[in-house]
Design an enzyme around this catalytic site. Structure first.
Site, PDB file in Angstrom:
ATOM      1  N   LYS A 149      39.952  52.115  39.008  1.00  0.00           N
ATOM      2  CA  LYS A 149      39.322  52.069  40.325  1.00  0.00           C
ATOM      3  C   LYS A 149      38.326  53.216  40.531  1.00  0.00           C
ATOM      4  O   LYS A 149      37.404  53.095  41.330  1.00  0.00           O
ATOM      5  CB  LYS A 149      40.378  52.035  41.419  1.00  0.00           C
ATOM      6  CG  LYS A 149      41.171  50.732  41.366  1.00  0.00           C
ATOM      7  CD  LYS A 149      41.936  50.428  42.600  1.00  0.00           C
ATOM      8  CE  LYS A 149      42.515  49.024  42.563  1.00  0.00           C
ATOM      9  NZ  LYS A 149      43.540  48.840  41.487  1.00  0.00           N
TER      10      LYS A 149
HETATM   11  C1  LIG Z   1      43.931  47.643  41.025  1.00  0.00           C
HETATM   12  C2  LIG Z   1      44.547  47.550  39.657  1.00  0.00           C
HETATM   13  C3  LIG Z   1      44.615  46.328  38.948  1.00  0.00           C
HETATM   14  C4  LIG Z   1      44.139  45.023  39.557  1.00  0.00           C
HETATM   15  O1  LIG Z   1      42.738  44.966  39.702  1.00  0.00           O
HETATM   16  P1  LIG Z   1      42.089  43.839  40.646  1.00  0.00           P
HETATM   17  O2  LIG Z   1      40.671  44.196  40.738  1.00  0.00           O
HETATM   18  O3  LIG Z   1      42.806  43.967  41.972  1.00  0.00           O
HETATM   19  O4  LIG Z   1      42.335  42.526  40.010  1.00  0.00           O
HETATM   20  C5  LIG Z   1      45.143  46.333  37.675  1.00  0.00           C
HETATM   21  N1  LIG Z   1      45.622  47.466  37.121  1.00  0.00           N
HETATM   22  C6  LIG Z   1      45.580  48.655  37.766  1.00  0.00           C
HETATM   23  C7  LIG Z   1      46.139  49.856  37.093  1.00  0.00           C
HETATM   24  C8  LIG Z   1      45.033  48.742  39.048  1.00  0.00           C
HETATM   25  O5  LIG Z   1      45.005  49.930  39.691  1.00  0.00           O
END
Ligand SMILES: *Cc1c(COP(=O)(O)O)cnc(C)c1O
Length: 469
Positions: free
Chosen positions: A113
């Site tokens: 993120k």
């Molecule tokens: C947010 C997240 C996901 C999922 O990603 P999306 O964009 O919501 O599909 C997967 N793995 C981790 C470690 C995350 O923080």
């Protein structure tokens, strides 16, 4: 480039109009009116670029209301070795011939993120200053999103962050990560309840429109178009690292929750990046896998969402999914409005036609699979034994599904969405070792903490906001 809503609102907007917004006024999501097309000559030109320069090229196709020099400066400040640990920013970690991880988790909070949120911090600060406005970001987190937002917004002018989390329910690492921030514009509120209580309070405050306007409350949730756009870049960056020709095809497997990450892959593919398969990997919360297998989309409530060892994917209502369905249905906004509005409200599910179901893989390259706790543990063990690499639980869900779906001769790139240090308990269960942690975070849990504990109360949260904005 202009933007429209997936539910048919005809008012076309520029990038800066939607940057600070969530949903469109008609409840839809924003998408560009068309995807800029990237041909082989452009790919050849981009192949040699640094990550930041590649990001500038791609973002410029979608942003025409920020002067080029300003965009260049914002992006240049974001994607640096100092922030992301390596000069490539998202290096590949080869596991075997035609199998690699894409390292997306070397940013400040050790999850993918950061890739988008760090840019969002720069863009928000820039746009608010340009408008002479300030913003108070209110959010709820069970871990990754909140910390990524706080690290992106720390010290940013004109921005304060108020992040609600369930008291005592995040991992010690995640708590320490957020609560150790000392910047006065970051406020951690630990509520004596569960994540859904936090979420409900954010909704209650946001639904009080007068309060929201008076105290300039905003969000940074995963439906934000700028976040999705920032994620498109690493699909290109990974492609260039995995191939030597601009016609070679690769596949990606993406551990999915809100469908934001893999939706960025869909956008990259629609732009012309030669992607063979886009593999959606879910955990036990398998609403998306069910859809890609059966054509039925049946979101579940919080009470039917399981707590798993890949907690950032414990999502049963994928907030970005409507964007893909809009494209799948040839951008028929009236139908999207009916499916996501009336049909979900009245029946709790919708179903697409068999022809549309076939189109998901034939035209859009989508494939899916699911993984359980047992699969995760086995895949972490397999990856360690066979390839000598320790992976986190979310990435393990991805690798498990990637090994089932990959095609002979096509490189399969699995997105590494977090580092194992973030989810130490399951790594210890699988391997009997404490996962390695970046040296800079060795003393994280010992740092002084800034957090306010509150009971689950909309009024007390509002009072805290009033006292601090
Ligand atoms: C947010 C997240 C996901 C999922 O990603 P999306 O964009 O919501 O599909 C997967 N793995 C981790 C470690 C995350 O923080």
């Amino acid at each position: 480039m202009k933007y429209l809503s997936t539910r048919g609102d005809k008012a076309e907007r520029h990038f800066s109009d939607i940057l600070l917004e969530g949903l469109a006024p008609d409840g839809g999501l924003y998408l560009p009116i068309s995807y800029p097309q990237v041909d082989a000559a452009t790919l050849a030109r981009w192949r040699g670029l640094s990550y930041a320069d590649l990001a500038i090229e791609i973002l410029s196709l979608y942003i025409d209301d920020v002067p080029a020099a300003d965009l260049r400066a914002l992006v240049g400040r974001t994607y640096t070795e100092a922030v992301f640990g390596t000069p490539q920013i998202t290096p590949l970690k080869p596991l075997a011939p035609n199998l690699a991880l894409v390292a997306l988790s070397n940013g400040p909070t050790l999850a993918f993120k950061d890739m988008a949120m760090q840019l969002l911090g720069q863009l928000f600060e820039y746009e608010l200053k340009r408008r002479g406005e300030t913003l108070n970001i209110l959010g709820a987190t069970s871990g990754d999103t909140g910390s990524a937002a706080e690290y992106a917004m720390r010290g940013k002018a004109g921005i304060q962050v108020f992040m609600l989390s369930p008291h005592g329910r995040m991992s010690p690492f995640q708590q320490a990560q957020m609560f150790s921030l000392q910047e006065p514009n970051i406020h951690n509120l630990a509520l004596q309840g569960v994540f859904d209580d936090c979420q409900d309070i954010v909704k209650a405050v946001s639904n009080d429109l007068e309060f929201k306007r008076k105290y300039r409350i905003g969000t940074v949730n995963s439906i934000n178009w700028a976040r999705l756009l920032a994620q498109v870049v690493y699909y290109f960056a990974a492609y260039f690292q995995a191939t030597t020709s601009d016609t070679a095809r690769v596949s990606f497997t993406v551990p999915s929750g809100n469908f934001g990450n893999v939706c960025a892959g869909h956008v990259a593919r629609q732009m012309g990046l030669p992607i063979e398969q886009l593999v959606v990997a879910t955990n036990e919360n398998d609403v998306l896998d069910e859809f890609f297998r059966t054509g039925v989309y049946r979101p579940r409530g919080a009470e039917r969402t399981l707590e798993t060892s890949s907690p950032s994917m414990d999502i049963s209502k994928a907030s970005n999914f409507e964007r893909f369905v809009f494209d799948l249905l040839d951008r028929d906004a009236a139908r999207v409005k009916r499916l996501f509005g009336e049909e979900l409200a009245s029946k709790g599910f919708f179903e697409i036609t068999p022809e549309e179901r076939a189109r998901m893989s034939e035209r859009y390259g989508f494939v899916s699979g699911r993984s359980t706790h047992e699969d995760r543990v086995k895949t972490i063990q397999l990856c360690h034994q066979r390839y000598g690499v320790v992976i986190d639980t979310h990435t393990a869900d991805g690798l498990k599904v990637a090994l089932e779906t990959r095609r002979e001769g096509v490189p399969m790139l699995v997105l590494e969405t977090a580092l194992p240090a973030k989810f130490a308990a399951t790594i210890e269960e699988a391997l009997g070792i404490v996962p390695p942690r970046p040296a800079a975070l060795a003393d994280l849990e010992d740092r002084p903490k800034r957090v306010t504990v509150l009971p689950v109360s909309v009024d007390l949260v509002k009072q805290f906001l009033v006292d601090h904005v």
